[in-house]
Design a protein around this motif. Structure first.
Motif: not given
Length: 365
Positions: A235-242, A217-226
């Protein structure tokens, strides 16, 4: 109105939330609860209002949750100053513009700490070339007042962007600055000041981590980028294309070279990691090359599905960001069979409401 947004009023409601959490989680062995407060006012980066037409008059309204009655909103102290400025400027410009006003039923405002603003106008009609011309005029009229804005028009099965449909946020986090593209109508953290505190907390509790990080549930990479700075690979996963497209942009603009986004749900990734099913969306990603010892989840209010819970138990460290302490408690009842809670935090994303955001770090026993 001033009393509603005073320090005393805020501190009382914050203490009520703390008391609620201590009671709710009293059955667990807990570390000290760290509390991250919000600014008292002008903290919300987004606001949505219905539009009420009363003869020639036009104004924002919201509906009282208890009485269901409409309430006229001329100012909105919980929203950013930029949103409040735009609210005062937009309606007089719409009031006598028939093309933009006709069948307009909602306005959404989306702002950033970096000073960018996006306004979405929602209609019960088809938008045409005349609407586009008038929307461009509105954008210029707002610019003449010192309000630089991008506009989006929406109606049934129709979306028109006047220039772009996103804002670019800039967040100072500890000794770094991160840029995040945030797309209209996609999930983003609503309270930027508290989001910064969430990121700082997440960075601090993962300092010195070994191995790789997996995020659901990484969304726009809020946590994973930081957090990429604290791990060999992410490795981050997210289902929403936008959100995936935003995350890919954010990886590039922040020059993160050890982070990959896969467009999968948590349930699908669980199937992939167990080799129960292959996904074309994982093409080019070698799952076997990752040595994920830490997993981060930030699920919707319903919490985690059973398959994901079972999968999490395999990781040495679990970081659980929750927007619903009640489903968090249910999930922790299972996770604490194999793990113990090492860090516990409350982030007050939504002051003056019952909503509570939490962060938990669990380590394998």
């Amino acid at each position: 109105m001033t009393e509603c947004f005073s320090n005393d009023q805020y501190n009382r409601q914050l203490q009520n939330k703390i008391n609620t959490l201590k009671t709710l989680f009293s059955d667990f062995v807990l570390p000290e609860l760290k509390v991250y407060s919000s600014p008292v006012s002008h903290y919300r980066m987004r606001a949505e209002f219905r539009i009420w037409h009363n003869g020639e008059d036009l104004y924002h309204i919201m509906y009282d949750k208890k009485t269901k009655k409409r309430v006229r909103i001329d100012s909105f102290p919980i929203a950013t100053k930029l949103i409040n400025q735009a609210m005062q400027a937009v309606l007089p410009l719409l009031q006598y513009n028939e093309s933009l006003r006709h069948l307009l039923f909602q306005i959404d405002y989306f702002s950033t700490l970096s000073g960018q603003l996006l306004i979405t106008l929602l209609y019960h009609k088809k938008l045409d070339e005349n609407w586009i011309a008038q929307a461009r005029l509105l954008k210029q009229q707002l610019a003449d007042q010192g309000i630089n804005v991008n506009l989006v028009g929406r109606s049934s099965n129709q979306k028109i962007s006047i220039d772009v449909d996103y804002v670019d946020e800039v967040l100072p986090v500890l000794d770094k600055t991160f840029q995040y593209r945030q797309v209209e109508n996609s999930f983003t953290q609503p309270n930027a000041a508290v989001n910064i505190k969430m990121l700082e907390w997440a960075i601090s509790v993962t300092k010195g981590s070994s191995g790789d990080l997996l995020e659901f549930y990484c969304g726009n990479g809020n946590f994973s980028v930081a957090l990429a700075q604290n791990f060999r690979k992410v490795l981050a996963t997210e289902i929403a294309k936008a959100s995936v497209y935003s995350a890919q942009h954010n990886i590039a603009v922040n020059q993160i070279d050890n982070l990959v986004i896969a467009r999968l749900s948590a349930e699908e990734f669980t199937c992939a990691i167990k080799k129960e099913r292959e996904f074309n969306r994982l093409k080019g990603i070698d799952l076997d090359s990752y040595q994920c010892q830490t997993v981060l989840v930030d699920p919707p209010r319903g919490g985690l599905d059973q398959g994901t819970i079972n999968n999490l138990k395999n990781y040495a460290t679990i970081i659980y960001i929750s927007c619903n302490p009640y489903t968090l408690k249910e999930n922790l009842q299972q996770l604490t069979v194999t793990h113990e809670i090492k860090h516990l935090a409350m982030f007050d994303q939504f002051p003056y409401t019952d909503h509570i955001e939490m962060g938990v770090v669990l380590k394998k026993k």
